[in-house]
Scaffold this motif. Structure first.
Motif, mmCIF file in Angstrom:
data_model
loop_
_atom_site.group_PDB
_atom_site.id
_atom_site.type_symbol
_atom_site.label_atom_id
_atom_site.label_comp_id
_atom_site.label_asym_id
_atom_site.label_seq_id
_atom_site.Cartn_x
_atom_site.Cartn_y
_atom_site.Cartn_z
ATOM 1 N N ALA A 8 -3.587 13.820 2.350
ATOM 2 C CA ALA A 8 -3.411 13.092 1.093
ATOM 3 C C ALA A 8 -2.084 13.431 0.429
ATOM 4 N N SER A 9 -1.654 14.678 0.556
ATOM 5 C CA SER A 9 -0.474 15.142 -0.178
ATOM 6 C C SER A 9 0.840 14.872 0.535
ATOM 7 N N LYS A 10 0.782 14.526 1.831
ATOM 8 C CA LYS A 10 2.016 14.402 2.612
ATOM 9 C C LYS A 10 2.495 12.953 2.655
ATOM 10 N N LEU A 11 3.648 12.723 2.038
ATOM 11 C CA LEU A 11 4.239 11.386 1.965
ATOM 12 C C LEU A 11 4.416 10.750 3.336
ATOM 13 N N HIS A 12 4.751 11.544 4.341
ATOM 14 C CA HIS A 12 5.115 10.999 5.643
ATOM 15 C C HIS A 12 4.019 10.152 6.282
ATOM 16 N N PHE A 13 2.771 10.409 5.943
ATOM 17 C CA PHE A 13 1.686 9.599 6.503
ATOM 18 C C PHE A 13 1.664 8.185 5.916
ATOM 19 N N TRP A 27 0.828 -1.210 0.000
ATOM 20 C CA TRP A 27 0.000 0.000 0.000
ATOM 21 C C TRP A 27 0.861 1.258 0.000
ATOM 22 N N SER A 28 1.978 1.212 0.708
ATOM 23 C CA SER A 28 2.894 2.357 0.705
ATOM 24 C C SER A 28 3.437 2.609 -0.700
ATOM 25 N N GLU A 29 3.798 1.531 -1.398
ATOM 26 C CA GLU A 29 4.293 1.674 -2.771
ATOM 27 C C GLU A 29 3.179 2.154 -3.700
ATOM 28 N N HIS A 30 1.949 1.737 -3.407
ATOM 29 C CA HIS A 30 0.805 2.200 -4.206
ATOM 30 C C HIS A 30 0.662 3.718 -4.098
ATOM 31 N N TYR A 31 0.923 4.252 -2.908
ATOM 32 C CA TYR A 31 0.849 5.704 -2.745
ATOM 33 C C TYR A 31 1.856 6.404 -3.654
ATOM 34 N N GLU A 32 3.044 5.830 -3.795
ATOM 35 C CA GLU A 32 4.051 6.404 -4.696
ATOM 36 C C GLU A 32 3.505 6.459 -6.126
ATOM 37 N N ASP A 68 -9.945 9.783 -2.687
ATOM 38 C CA ASP A 68 -10.510 8.460 -2.400
ATOM 39 C C ASP A 68 -9.438 7.375 -2.469
ATOM 40 N N TYR A 69 -8.538 7.502 -3.451
ATOM 41 C CA TYR A 69 -7.448 6.529 -3.570
ATOM 42 C C TYR A 69 -6.500 6.638 -2.374
ATOM 43 N N CYS A 70 -6.207 7.880 -1.984
ATOM 44 C CA CYS A 70 -5.328 8.091 -0.830
ATOM 45 C C CYS A 70 -5.984 7.597 0.456
ATOM 46 N N ALA A 71 -7.296 7.807 0.571
ATOM 47 C CA ALA A 71 -8.010 7.352 1.767
ATOM 48 C C ALA A 71 -7.973 5.831 1.869
ATOM 49 N N ASP A 72 -8.193 5.151 0.741
ATOM 50 C CA ASP A 72 -8.088 3.686 0.747
ATOM 51 C C ASP A 72 -6.709 3.255 1.228
ATOM 52 N N ILE A 116 0.348 6.790 -6.922
ATOM 53 C CA ILE A 116 -0.626 7.888 -6.935
ATOM 54 C C ILE A 116 0.095 9.221 -7.114
ATOM 55 N N VAL A 117 1.162 9.427 -6.339
ATOM 56 C CA VAL A 117 1.926 10.684 -6.429
ATOM 57 C C VAL A 117 2.493 10.862 -7.834
ATOM 58 N N GLY A 118 3.016 9.780 -8.399
ATOM 59 C CA GLY A 118 3.596 9.856 -9.734
ATOM 60 C C GLY A 118 2.590 10.212 -10.810
ATOM 61 N N SER A 119 1.311 9.955 -10.546
ATOM 62 C CA SER A 119 0.272 10.248 -11.542
ATOM 63 C C SER A 119 -0.263 11.673 -11.437
#
Length: 596
Positions: A505-510, A170-175, A227-231, A177-180
């Protein structure tokens, strides 16, 4: 120091060929084989019955350290590749491979910790007293104590294996999202699409129209991904909470406090001192709003510059200034920074596809570091550069230590980095001859206090409350935004006119899985470093050696013991923290006097 400096870092000396490196593939292959050897050795290990039988485990401990160091080397290299180009699919593949190896290694480590756990106290005392093992006694004892608080080794190993495609996945999935994220930006050349990292830098623009327009688009972009970040955030938290429940841990702060080797009491005392100091920060923010012609600052105005700086600071000039200020405190620190610049350890180029933010990584096998950021010439960028060099210097001081003893906690890591920032910012303020220049530099320095006392406090409040709410079930994007805004209003004492609801949603640290609660250690480090700087001012040149010695012990002591040994201070009392706050309030009072 050679100039002009390269704007891009050099990774070829680590592993040539980037994400297609044959040498890196071979390195991973050998590491995988050695981890398998380690697995067999640990599986055959039993808790020693006497001091003599502990010697049979020396080779296991040695291989554990070797594999751990190489895993760090591999993980950081893959991370650097992904950060410099988020479109590098090869880097994603390598990162996934390393994550799998790390999960296997952590499972083996968990099994070895069970060997430690089952060792009797009498044998343990004799084992830790052996000259070959004594230097590792703190780390091994820490592992033994923690193992006694976890699930069975079999369940811990299973959890680590499931984490690869679950928790870390899930952490890698967030990356991804950020890349998109693509945010439109109009300039004289027309409309262009900015990456998240490029757009983030526009939020600090001197022109209020530019930063406010970008903030609207920034909020809109992250709202679209909410919504993607919340998931992602919900599943990260859900995994963590299930793991804690299995271990019998009720307090979500137990793990981050243990990782940071500090007590709840120390954290509470620090936050209490900070909260009592906030009226001074409110006065500063209100004065700043007046200077900018506003009734009240909005979120995006908090870091807006006040005063007139000398314009954009060229990267070469920033490097020269940092080395000059470091040298006034410690020639050793300055020489190290020069070495980092001269050997292209630093990536600063502003280009598409880069990851947002800044970081420093260290390669234990190469005994080198690399620093990543996007430099656009602001005072904040200069602070970030000094900050990351502080991290690198800390790692450099520990290069000759056993690998286990190089694993210092995040709070003391942030102490070294923030101390480096304070050296640079304080010297710049004192050296400024022009009143407008002095005001701009002083204000930039105070902004750090706002960040650590208010912004990060908001993150801490949000994350603490989110985890409590997550225990009851999923928390949707709207609820997350409401929690975020509520925390921001409390942390900023309601002084702002507008907040940042999608900050979560925007802060990587979470979304970082290596370290939970990637927030309060920053403030601990800032307060600790400011307290150290106060002592440095009082004690003069002799403090540099004391500072280095303190950093060398950061991998083998709790925060409380570290400070007691080197400074004779009790962190459960407010005095040290108050001394740090007093320096910060003095800066605010100077700012208020200059702008009266």
């Amino acid at each position: 120091m050679k100039q002009p400096l390269s704007l891009t870092w050099e990774l070829e000396s680590i592993f040539p060929g980037g994400s297609s490196s044959p040498q890196f593939e071979e390195f991973l292959k050998q590491l995988e084989a050695d981890i398998e050897t380690l697995r067999q050795q640990v599986a055959a290990s039993v808790s020693p019955a006497d001091s003599e039988s502990t010697k049979s485990l020396d080779s296991v401990i040695e291989l554990l350290q070797s594999c751990s160091g190489r895993l760090i080397q591999a993980s950081e290299f893959a991370g650097c590749l992904g950060a410099q180009n988020q479109q590098d699919k090869g880097a994603v593949r390598l990162s996934s491979k390393v994550t799998g190896l790390r999960a296997g290694f952590e499972g083996i480590s968990s099994q070895f910790d069970n060997v430690l756990r089952q060792t009797s106290d009498a044998v343990w005392t004799e084992w830790m007293a052996r000259p070959e093992i004594a230097p590792l006694a703190f780390v091994l004892s820490e592992s033994r104590d923690l193992a006694r608080e976890k699930m069975s080794p079999e369940l811990e190993s299973l959890a680590l294996e499931l984490a690869v495609d679950g928790y870390h996945g899930w952490s890698e999935h967030y990356e991804t999202i950020v890349g998109s994220i693509q945010i439109p930006y109009e300039d004289e050349e027309g409309t262009k699409q900015l990456s998240a990292g490029q757009a983030f830098n526009k939020l600090d623009d001197e022109d209020p129209k530019v930063r406010k327009a970008m903030f609207r688009k920034w909020e809109e972009a992250w709202g679209g991904a909410a919504d993607y970040c919340a998931d992602t955030l919900n599943h990260l938290a859900g995994f963590r909470l299930k793991l804690y429940k299995g271990r019998g841990w009720e307090d979500v702060l137990k793990e981050p406090l243990d990782i940071n080797r500090m007590s709840h009491t120390t954290l509470d005392v620090m936050w209490d001192v900070i909260t009592k100091s906030k009226p001074a920060l409110v006065s500063y923010l209100q004065r700043k709003a007046k200077l900018l012609g506003m009734d009240a600052l909005a979120w995006v105005d908090v870091e807006a510059p006040v005063g007139k700086s000398s314009g954009k600071i060229p990267y070469d000039q920033a490097a020269k200034d940092i080395v000059t200020q470091f040298r006034k405190f410690s020639p050793k620190l300055a020489d190290f920074a020069e070495h980092a610049f001269d050997n292209n350890w630093i990536e600063v180029e502003d280009r598409p596809a880069k990851r947002p933010g800044g970081f420093c990584v260290s390669f234990p096998e190469s005994k080198e570091s690399r620093i990543f950021m996007t430099y656009s010439g602001t005072p904040s960028n200069v602070s970030t550069l000094a900050h990351e060099l502080g991290h690198a210097y800390h790692s450099f001081l520990l290069d000759d230590q056993p690998l286990f003893n190089q694993n210092y906690a995040m709070n003391v890591a942030e102490t070294a980095s923030t101390f480096a920032e304070v050296i640079v910012s304080d010297a710049q303020v004192k050296a400024a001859a022009d009143p407008e220049e002095k005001l701009a530099l002083l204000e930039a320095k105070i902004q750090n206090s706002v960040a650590f006392f208010m912004n990060i406090h908001a993150r801490f409040l949000f994350e603490t409350r989110f985890y409590e709410k997550r225990k009851e079930g999923l928390v949707n994007a709207e609820e997350l935004s409401a929690l975020m805004e509520e925390a921001q209003k409390e942390a900023f004492c309601g002084v702002l006119s507008e907040y940042h609801p999608h900050f979560w949603a925007s802060k990587l640290h979470f979304y970082i899985t290596d370290v939970p609660f990637y927030n309060f250690p920053y403030t601990v480090g800032y307060m600790f470093s400011t307290g150290l700087y106060r002592l440095a001012l009082e004690q003069g040149a002799s403090f540099a050696d004391k500072y280095d010695n303190l950093l060398r012990d950061t991998g083998v002591m709790t925060l409380e013991d570290l400070v007691s040994k080197h400074l004779g201070v009790d962190l459960a009392e407010p005095d040290f923290w108050q001394g740090a706050v007093d320096l910060i309030v003095a800066d605010i009072n100077e700012f208020l006097a200059m702008t009266n």
